[in-house]
Design a protein around this motif. Structure first.
Motif, mmCIF file in Angstrom:
data_model
loop_
_atom_site.group_PDB
_atom_site.id
_atom_site.type_symbol
_atom_site.label_atom_id
_atom_site.label_comp_id
_atom_site.label_asym_id
_atom_site.label_seq_id
_atom_site.Cartn_x
_atom_site.Cartn_y
_atom_site.Cartn_z
ATOM 1 N N GLN A 316 48.646 36.240 46.916
ATOM 2 C CA GLN A 316 48.004 36.010 45.617
ATOM 3 C C GLN A 316 46.495 36.239 45.703
ATOM 4 O O GLN A 316 45.896 36.799 44.781
ATOM 5 C CB GLN A 316 48.263 34.566 45.151
ATOM 6 C CG GLN A 316 49.707 34.266 44.798
ATOM 7 C CD GLN A 316 50.117 34.806 43.433
ATOM 8 O OE1 GLN A 316 49.377 35.553 42.808
ATOM 9 N NE2 GLN A 316 51.310 34.442 42.998
ATOM 10 N N ALA A 317 45.915 35.791 46.826
ATOM 11 C CA ALA A 317 44.474 35.980 47.006
ATOM 12 C C ALA A 317 44.138 37.468 47.034
ATOM 13 O O ALA A 317 43.180 37.929 46.411
ATOM 14 C CB ALA A 317 44.022 35.297 48.286
ATOM 15 N N ALA A 318 44.986 38.238 47.754
ATOM 16 C CA ALA A 318 44.743 39.680 47.834
ATOM 17 C C ALA A 318 44.972 40.342 46.482
ATOM 18 O O ALA A 318 44.305 41.323 46.134
ATOM 19 C CB ALA A 318 45.655 40.294 48.900
ATOM 20 N N CYS A 319 45.908 39.800 45.693
ATOM 21 C CA CYS A 319 46.125 40.313 44.327
ATOM 22 C C CYS A 319 44.850 40.129 43.512
ATOM 23 O O CYS A 319 44.454 41.016 42.747
ATOM 24 C CB CYS A 319 47.253 39.566 43.631
ATOM 25 S SG CYS A 319 48.882 40.121 44.094
ATOM 26 N N ALA A 320 44.247 38.945 43.674
ATOM 27 C CA ALA A 320 43.029 38.665 42.918
ATOM 28 C C ALA A 320 41.923 39.635 43.291
ATOM 29 O O ALA A 320 40.992 39.871 42.525
ATOM 30 C CB ALA A 320 42.593 37.224 43.155
ATOM 31 N N GLU A 321 42.025 40.218 44.500
ATOM 32 C CA GLU A 321 41.058 41.226 44.954
ATOM 33 C C GLU A 321 41.437 42.623 44.473
ATOM 34 O O GLU A 321 40.857 43.621 44.915
ATOM 35 C CB GLU A 321 40.996 41.233 46.486
ATOM 36 C CG GLU A 321 40.433 39.968 47.102
ATOM 37 C CD GLU A 321 38.906 39.940 47.090
ATOM 38 O OE1 GLU A 321 38.295 41.006 47.279
ATOM 39 O OE2 GLU A 321 38.344 38.849 46.878
ATOM 40 N N LYS A 322 42.456 42.684 43.631
ATOM 41 C CA LYS A 322 42.956 43.953 43.084
ATOM 42 C C LYS A 322 43.514 44.895 44.150
ATOM 43 O O LYS A 322 43.468 46.118 44.001
ATOM 44 C CB LYS A 322 41.866 44.668 42.277
ATOM 45 C CG LYS A 322 41.376 43.836 41.106
ATOM 46 C CD LYS A 322 40.530 44.670 40.191
ATOM 47 C CE LYS A 322 40.194 43.873 38.935
ATOM 48 N NZ LYS A 322 39.429 44.647 37.973
#
Lengths: 477, 92
Positions: A316-322
């Motif tokens: 999820q954190a990496a998703c937030a980083e696009k």
């Protein structure tokens, strides 16, 4: 002038055969399926339910039912018609769902689903075609093959000591409380065929009125596999099949029962978003960044150590980083104490496979996990492990970092939160290898993971910080 | 010109090229009004034929035929007491 002829609910042309004979079925001469098709079509016309009808075709000779019934059609996997029928009937409350199945499909591979569906009293009319053999595959013994009956696979006749007894489906289902109508009929001759039509009409009227489960077993001729002529076939149905499978109405509760009440299905996007917790205002579209080299992370340990949720938070954190991200869990059947691991791939472009064969980062929460996955860490990779594992063998000069996750977690009062401590370490490590995921993104990840337990969010952010602080002071590369 | 004496008889229409010679209609016909052809139809089967008389419009051939499109039975309207097609409408 009255004309007896094809019902409107049966197609005018049968494309299955195509070419020079588009008006004949694909069934053998003398087969009962065509007769039953015709009767069902007539009843659909008479009850004016064509527009509401969905016919489910089985695997077997009737697999091509959709070439004949001019209504909604679904063809399902072998024996799975009751499950599909249940879904259709529940999703479309107004649908008249018919499941058309043979004896192999219904009484063998689909037996469990048939019983469960009948027991739930689903709004489905089942037409069970019993011809005592597997027709399509060439006349093998079926669950309904008679004692002593010769088939391709019972060359000396069915021996009950070896293959059991014929399955009596009506009798079996008659033990259940829910079914509304259970009846066995026969296609042996014109007189009996008319009774079949009456039974079909009863069954479909129950569906039209939404009253529940109706089951019609149809004794049907298969002259090809029985290797009989027309007279012998009729005789076989009348004298042998009916002896084993008496033709009668087992029950009819259609007058006693009310319409089945189902909650209204709501498939609107808004409702589905609510169910799946999707906030469309916050959707982050990943970017394409070819310069970002793919990062493969494996997190492993016991089930219950937060292995999978740590992976989710990272993803999820990496998703937030696009970033392009995949999360792929693997775990045993044990709720606690089994082995569990997950693979997280973070990439700058479309991910080919979520499976991580060799990892850049391994996080091991116990010794078996360390031993299993440390061999598949890339040359420049790194292993973070729970310091409680103790002595470890270091392979190929791979960097190994012992992290006192438990100690840190205890200090903050949540001994279970070793996974979040590890994420804090990972956050710091990311900066060092130029794969930074920001603090804000990690916070976002924690919020997503603990969405259903909001009380834990702040505490976990605090623990994340503690892990990160430890790494800042101790992580020397 | 309508002749009162012209009695309208029921009759079946059997579509030659849709028959697969299973014989169900022939043995199902109580009037013995159907027979098998001597020649083959276009899809390679012998086919059931109406002998041309004695059809009483009972519909048995239509109902017992496994080919949904192959047989039609045309029945002139008569007074009530017919027993044909008793599987339909009010029997449900």
């Amino acid at each position: 002038m009255k004309i007896l002829k094809k019902a409107d609910s049966i197609y005018d042309i049968f494309d299955r055969k195509g070419d020079n004979s588009p008006y004949v079925t694909h069934y053998c001469a003398g087969c009962g399926h065509g007769i039953l098709h015709k009767l069902i079509g007539e009843v659909m016309d008479e009850l004016k339910i064509q527009e509401r009808s969905v016919m489910i075709s089985p695997v077997g000779c009737a697999v091509f039912g959709y070439y004949y019934f001019n209504c909604g059609n679904v063809q399902t996997a072998h024996g799975r018609a009751p499950a599909v029928g249940t879904a259709i009937s529940r999703a479309e409350d107004n649908a008249v769902v018919m499941s058309y199945q043979g004896d192999g499909d219904l009484a063998s591979i689909g037996l469990n689903e048939t019983i469960q569906t009948a027991n739930r009293g689903e709004k489905i009319a089942v037409f069970f075609v019993n011809n005592t053999v597997y027709g399509m595959t060439g006349g093998q013994m079926a669950p309904t093959t008679l004692i002593g009956e010769v088939t391709v696979t019972t060359q000396n006749g069915r021996d009950p000591d070896y293959t059991g007894y014929p399955m009596h489906m009506c009798e079996l289902l008659d033990n259940l409380k829910a079914p509304v109508l259970i009846e066995r009929v026969s296609l042996a001759n014109p007189k009996k065929i008319r009774k079949v039509k009456i039974a079909i009409k009863k069954a479909l009227k129950i569906q039209k009125e939404g009253k529940g489960y109706s089951f019609i077993e149809v004794l049907s001729p298969c002259p090809t596999n029985l290797r009989t002529n027309v007279e012998e076939t009729e005789k076989f149905l009348n004298e042998q099949m009916e002896k084993e499978f008496p033709v009668k109405r087992f029950r009819d509760r259609s007058k006693e029962v009310e319409k089945v009440k189902r909650e209204k299905s709501d498939f609107s996007t808004e409702n589905l978003d609510k169910i799946f917790n999707i906030d469309r205002t916050k959707v982050v579209e990943p970017t394409i960044d070819p310069s970002y080299e793919e990062l493969n992370v494996k997190i492993a340990g016991f089930g219950g150590q937060g292995v999978l949720s740590a992976g989710l938070t990272l993803a999820q954190a990496a998703c937030a980083e696009k970033r392009q991200v995949s999360w792929y869990p693997a775990y045993g059947p044990e709720q606690r104490g089994g082995t569990a691991n997950c693979s997280v791939v973070i990439a700058g472009d479309t991910i080919g496979s979520p499976v991580v064969e060799s990892s850049d980062i391994l996080i091991a929460f116990n010794k078996p996990a360390y031993e299993k996955f440390s061999q598949n860490v890339n040359e420049n990779g790194i292993i973070f492990y729970d310091s409680r594992i103790g002595e470890i063998d270091v392979l190929n000069n791979i960097k190994t970092i012992s992290v006192p996750v438990h100690k840190i977690a205890i200090e903050l009062g949540v001994p279970k939160a070793i996974n979040t401590v590890m994420l804090g370490v990972l956050m710091e490590y990311g900066k060092k290898i130029n794969k930074e995921i920001s603090k804000e993104s990690f916070h976002q990840g924690i919020k997503e993971t603990f969405r259903s337990k909001p009380k834990l969010i702040d505490k976990n952010i605090e623990i994340l910080e503690a892990g990160s602080n430890w790494a800042r002071e101790n992580l020397k590369l | 010109m309508t002749d009162k004496k012209t009695k309208l008889e029921p009759y079946p229409i059997i579509k030659k090229n849709e028959c697969k010679a299973c014989e169900r209609c022939i043995i199902g016909c109580k009037q013995n009004a159907l027979e098998m052809s001597k020649d083959l139809n276009d899809i390679g089967y012998y086919y059931a034929k109406y002998k041309g008389k004695n059809c009483n419009g009972c519909g048995d051939c239509y109902y017992t035929c496994p080919e949904p499109l192959a047989i039609e039975v045309h029945i002139p309207k008569k007074k009530k007491n017919r027993k044909d097609n008793y599987g339909s409408e009010d029997n449900g």
